[in-house]
Write an enzyme that holds these catalytic residues in place. Structure first.
Site, PDB file in Angstrom:
ATOM      1  N   MET A  94       0.846  -1.192   0.000  1.00  0.00           N
ATOM      2  CA  MET A  94       0.000   0.000   0.000  1.00  0.00           C
ATOM      3  C   MET A  94       0.880   1.241   0.000  1.00  0.00           C
ATOM      4  O   MET A  94       1.941   1.268   0.605  1.00  0.00           O
ATOM      5  CB  MET A  94      -0.929  -0.012   1.210  1.00  0.00           C
ATOM      6  N   LYS A 134       0.418   2.284  -6.950  1.00  0.00           N
ATOM      7  CA  LYS A 134      -0.091   1.346  -7.956  1.00  0.00           C
ATOM      8  C   LYS A 134      -1.229   1.956  -8.767  1.00  0.00           C
ATOM      9  O   LYS A 134      -1.224   1.908  -9.995  1.00  0.00           O
ATOM     10  CB  LYS A 134      -0.556   0.040  -7.295  1.00  0.00           C
ATOM     11  N   ASP A 172      -7.219  -2.661 -11.601  1.00  0.00           N
ATOM     12  CA  ASP A 172      -6.662  -2.248 -10.315  1.00  0.00           C
ATOM     13  C   ASP A 172      -7.252  -3.119  -9.220  1.00  0.00           C
ATOM     14  O   ASP A 172      -8.313  -3.718  -9.395  1.00  0.00           O
ATOM     15  CB  ASP A 172      -6.980  -0.773 -10.052  1.00  0.00           C
ATOM     16  N   GLU A 173      -6.574  -3.195  -8.083  1.00  0.00           N
ATOM     17  CA  GLU A 173      -7.010  -4.010  -6.938  1.00  0.00           C
ATOM     18  C   GLU A 173      -7.217  -5.471  -7.350  1.00  0.00           C
ATOM     19  O   GLU A 173      -8.137  -6.149  -6.892  1.00  0.00           O
ATOM     20  CB  GLU A 173      -8.280  -3.438  -6.302  1.00  0.00           C
ATOM     21  N   GLN A 201      -5.819  -8.087  -6.553  1.00  0.00           N
ATOM     22  CA  GLN A 201      -5.747  -9.103  -5.497  1.00  0.00           C
ATOM     23  C   GLN A 201      -7.135  -9.605  -5.114  1.00  0.00           C
ATOM     24  O   GLN A 201      -7.289 -10.726  -4.653  1.00  0.00           O
ATOM     25  CB  GLN A 201      -5.008  -8.571  -4.260  1.00  0.00           C
ATOM     26  N   CYS A 226       9.553   1.429   4.022  1.00  0.00           N
ATOM     27  CA  CYS A 226       9.138   1.319   5.419  1.00  0.00           C
ATOM     28  C   CYS A 226       9.591   2.581   6.162  1.00  0.00           C
ATOM     29  O   CYS A 226      10.474   3.310   5.685  1.00  0.00           O
ATOM     30  CB  CYS A 226       9.799   0.074   6.028  1.00  0.00           C
ATOM     31  N   CYS A 240      11.607   2.691   8.404  1.00  0.00           N
ATOM     32  CA  CYS A 240      13.037   2.564   8.707  1.00  0.00           C
ATOM     33  C   CYS A 240      13.921   2.822   7.487  1.00  0.00           C
ATOM     34  O   CYS A 240      15.137   2.899   7.612  1.00  0.00           O
ATOM     35  CB  CYS A 240      13.334   1.168   9.255  1.00  0.00           C
ATOM     36  N   CYS A 259       8.570  -3.069   6.218  1.00  0.00           N
ATOM     37  CA  CYS A 259       9.476  -4.129   5.761  1.00  0.00           C
ATOM     38  C   CYS A 259       9.138  -5.432   6.497  1.00  0.00           C
ATOM     39  O   CYS A 259       8.378  -5.434   7.470  1.00  0.00           O
ATOM     40  CB  CYS A 259      10.929  -3.731   6.013  1.00  0.00           C
ATOM     41  N   HIS A 263      10.054  -5.455  10.361  1.00  0.00           N
ATOM     42  CA  HIS A 263       9.165  -4.721  11.257  1.00  0.00           C
ATOM     43  C   HIS A 263       7.752  -5.297  11.268  1.00  0.00           C
ATOM     44  O   HIS A 263       7.037  -5.157  12.255  1.00  0.00           O
ATOM     45  CB  HIS A 263       9.210  -3.227  10.945  1.00  0.00           C
TER      46      HIS A 263
END
Length: 192
Positions: free
Chosen positions: A11, A15, A82-83, A85, A140, A142, A177, A180
């Site tokens: 997310m 995309k 799109d979407e 998934q 992420c 980090c 990531c 995490h």
């Protein structure tokens, strides 16, 4: 020769913005792009494909795409989903038919895995059947590559159980990531 593309990312990896830019590029060259997304994703309303940066365009549902005739689909130079998934195995199989039988390229965008790091049905079959698989990257907190989506509750605590599909955006999901995600750290630790 047409191909089936799966462009996946976490997310916030742009995309949908990428999907809308690809449609624009086709149209700028005088070609027609058919935009579609599963009816399940109605966050922005029915028949609207919308990105977080404010780009939006009308689209049809994948369910409507499944009912279109060869002539209707072949009136387009590409199909952009799109979407993806949220698509079923049957819908992904139909997308392969559009590529193989109608010679119309299909470009799918979606998440690879859910908040528990499990594949979505649509992503599973796209990974199995796509001609080209490309990652759309984001980071992420980090700084590492964020390749997982974490769901969090109203207190900002990562959720590890629940229904695979829960529509939401920045209010309930964040990309992190793998490290995490495993640790349940969805944001930088507060300085003491």
């Amino acid at each position: 020769m047409a191909q089936l593309y799966f462009r996946y990312g976490s997310m916030g990896s742009s995309k949908t913005a990428n999907a809308l830019m690809v449609a624009y590029n086709y149209e700028e060259k005088g070609q027609k792009a058919l935009l579609a997304k599963p009816a399940l994703d109605n966050r922005d309303g029915d028949g609207v494909m919308s990105s977080r940066i404010g780009l939006s365009r009308p689209c049809i549902s994948v369910e409507r795409l499944m009912k279109m005739s060869r002539e209707e689909i072949c009136a387009y130079d590409c199909v952009i989903v799109d979407e993806a998934q949220f698509c079923t195995k049957e819908q992904i199989a139909h997308l392969t038919d559009i590529v193989d039988d109608y010679d119309v390229p299909v470009i799918c965008y979606g998440l690879r895995t859910d908040f528990q790091r499990n594949l979505f049905e649509g992503s599973l079959w796209l990974l199995a059947w796509a001609d080209k698989i490309e990652e759309v990257k984001t980071v992420c907190w980090c700084g590492r590559k964020a390749n997982f989506v974490a769901r969090f509750d109203e207190n900002g605590v990562m959720v590890t159980e629940g229904s695979q599909v829960q529509l939401g955006g920045n209010d309930s999901y964040v990309s992190v990531c793998r490290k995490h995600h495993k640790l349940g750290q969805i944001h930088a630790p507060k300085a003491e």
